[in-house]
Design a protein around this motif. Structure first.
Motif, PDB file in Angstrom:
ATOM      1  N   SER A   1      -4.594  -8.293   1.856  1.00 49.82           N
ATOM      2  CA  SER A   1      -5.573  -8.017   2.909  1.00 49.82           C
ATOM      3  C   SER A   1      -6.692  -9.039   2.879  1.00 49.82           C
ATOM      4  O   SER A   1      -7.134  -9.526   3.924  1.00 49.82           O
ATOM      5  N   LYS A   2      -7.139  -9.380   1.688  1.00 47.43           N
ATOM      6  CA  LYS A   2      -8.217 -10.370   1.551  1.00 47.43           C
ATOM      7  C   LYS A   2      -7.756 -11.750   2.016  1.00 47.43           C
ATOM      8  O   LYS A   2      -8.546 -12.515   2.583  1.00 47.43           O
ATOM      9  N   LEU A   3      -6.481 -12.073   1.795  1.00 46.90           N
ATOM     10  CA  LEU A   3      -5.954 -13.342   2.305  1.00 46.90           C
ATOM     11  C   LEU A   3      -5.995 -13.358   3.833  1.00 46.90           C
ATOM     12  O   LEU A   3      -6.352 -14.372   4.437  1.00 46.90           O
ATOM     13  N   VAL A   4      -5.627 -12.254   4.444  1.00 50.47           N
ATOM     14  CA  VAL A   4      -5.702 -12.154   5.904  1.00 50.47           C
ATOM     15  C   VAL A   4      -7.141 -12.348   6.355  1.00 50.47           C
ATOM     16  O   VAL A   4      -7.417 -13.102   7.300  1.00 50.47           O
TER      17      VAL A   4
ATOM     18  N   PHE B   1       0.840  -1.199   0.000  1.00 51.66           N
ATOM     19  CA  PHE B   1       0.000   0.000   0.000  1.00 51.66           C
ATOM     20  C   PHE B   1       0.876   1.251   0.000  1.00 51.66           C
ATOM     21  O   PHE B   1       0.658   2.162  -0.795  1.00 51.66           O
ATOM     22  N   GLU B   2       1.851   1.287   0.886  1.00 56.29           N
ATOM     23  CA  GLU B   2       2.740   2.447   0.976  1.00 56.29           C
ATOM     24  C   GLU B   2       3.546   2.650  -0.307  1.00 56.29           C
ATOM     25  O   GLU B   2       3.901   3.779  -0.640  1.00 56.29           O
ATOM     26  N   ALA B   3       3.790   1.562  -1.043  1.00 53.53           N
ATOM     27  CA  ALA B   3       4.517   1.646  -2.311  1.00 53.53           C
ATOM     28  C   ALA B   3       3.587   1.984  -3.482  1.00 53.53           C
ATOM     29  O   ALA B   3       4.037   2.142  -4.613  1.00 53.53           O
ATOM     30  N   GLY B   4       2.281   2.067  -3.208  1.00 53.21           N
ATOM     31  CA  GLY B   4       1.327   2.402  -4.262  1.00 53.21           C
ATOM     32  C   GLY B   4       0.812   1.223  -5.049  1.00 53.21           C
ATOM     33  O   GLY B   4       0.112   1.398  -6.049  1.00 53.21           O
ATOM     34  N   ASP B   5       1.125   0.007  -4.620  1.00 55.34           N
ATOM     35  CA  ASP B   5       0.625  -1.205  -5.293  1.00 55.34           C
ATOM     36  C   ASP B   5      -0.657  -1.642  -4.587  1.00 55.34           C
ATOM     37  O   ASP B   5      -0.657  -2.549  -3.753  1.00 55.34           O
ATOM     38  N   PHE B   6      -1.750  -0.968  -4.935  1.00 57.43           N
ATOM     39  CA  PHE B   6      -3.011  -1.168  -4.236  1.00 57.43           C
ATOM     40  C   PHE B   6      -3.655  -2.515  -4.542  1.00 57.43           C
ATOM     41  O   PHE B   6      -4.357  -3.063  -3.690  1.00 57.43           O
ATOM     42  N   VAL B   7      -3.410  -3.062  -5.714  1.00 59.33           N
ATOM     43  CA  VAL B   7      -3.966  -4.377  -6.055  1.00 59.33           C
ATOM     44  C   VAL B   7      -3.316  -5.443  -5.178  1.00 59.33           C
ATOM     45  O   VAL B   7      -4.012  -6.274  -4.570  1.00 59.33           O
ATOM     46  N   ALA B   8      -1.989  -5.437  -5.091  1.00 57.46           N
ATOM     47  CA  ALA B   8      -1.295  -6.427  -4.253  1.00 57.46           C
ATOM     48  C   ALA B   8      -1.677  -6.246  -2.785  1.00 57.46           C
ATOM     49  O   ALA B   8      -1.902  -7.233  -2.072  1.00 57.46           O
ATOM     50  N   ALA B   9      -1.786  -5.006  -2.330  1.00 56.84           N
ATOM     51  CA  ALA B   9      -2.169  -4.739  -0.942  1.00 56.84           C
ATOM     52  C   ALA B   9      -3.572  -5.253  -0.659  1.00 56.84           C
ATOM     53  O   ALA B   9      -3.817  -5.888   0.372  1.00 56.84           O
TER      54      ALA B   9
END
Length: 142
Positions: free
Chosen positions: A24-27, A12-20
């Motif tokens: 998050s969904k895995l968590v 998220f902090e790196a701007g990769d919102f899809v990966a973030a």
């Protein structure tokens, strides 16, 4: 803290919102009661311009952590972006109920009211003052 949530925050902090969002969904797949993961997922959706999903996830986060002013602010912004004025106002006022000097929430509330037709009325209601009694200082950033 879950390693995947920590990695999600880094993305998220790196701007990769899809990966973030995906992390998050895995968590959430293993712990649906993690307010931080719902919040992060909601923020990712907001930055990906999926405001309905953002609102849904942020609402879940708020149900799990109702005293979190940051979740209230994020939900208010997501609702604002959908032009859901009453829901935006409610979330932003909730943030200010938690922290009455939360400038980001106050500024978002003023913007929401301006878009919905009355910034002076909003600031007066919020502060308990009469319309026009709030100076421009009320609208400045933190």
């Amino acid at each position: 803290m879950d390693t995947r949530l920590r990695q999600a925050r880094q993305h998220f902090e790196a701007g990769d919102f899809v990966a973030a969002r995906d992390l998050s969904k895995l968590v959430l797949g293993s712990d649906g009661s993690c307010a931080d993961a719902w919040y992060l997922s909601g923020q990712c959706y907001r930055y990906l311009d999926d405001y309905r999903s953002a609102s849904a996830d942020l609402t879940r986060a708020l149900m799990l952590d109702p005293g979190n002013k940051h979740i209230c602010l994020a939900l208010g912004i997501a609702e604002q972006l959908q032009e859901n004025w009453s829901a935006a106002l409610a979330a932003l006022k909730a943030a200010l109920d938690i922290d009455p000097i939360y400038a980001a929430a106050f500024n978002s509330l003023a913007l929401t009211q301006k878009k919905n037709g009355g910034v002076r009325q909003s600031t007066a209601q919020l502060s308990g003052r009469q319309p026009g009694a709030c100076s421009n200082d009320c609208l400045k950033n933190e």
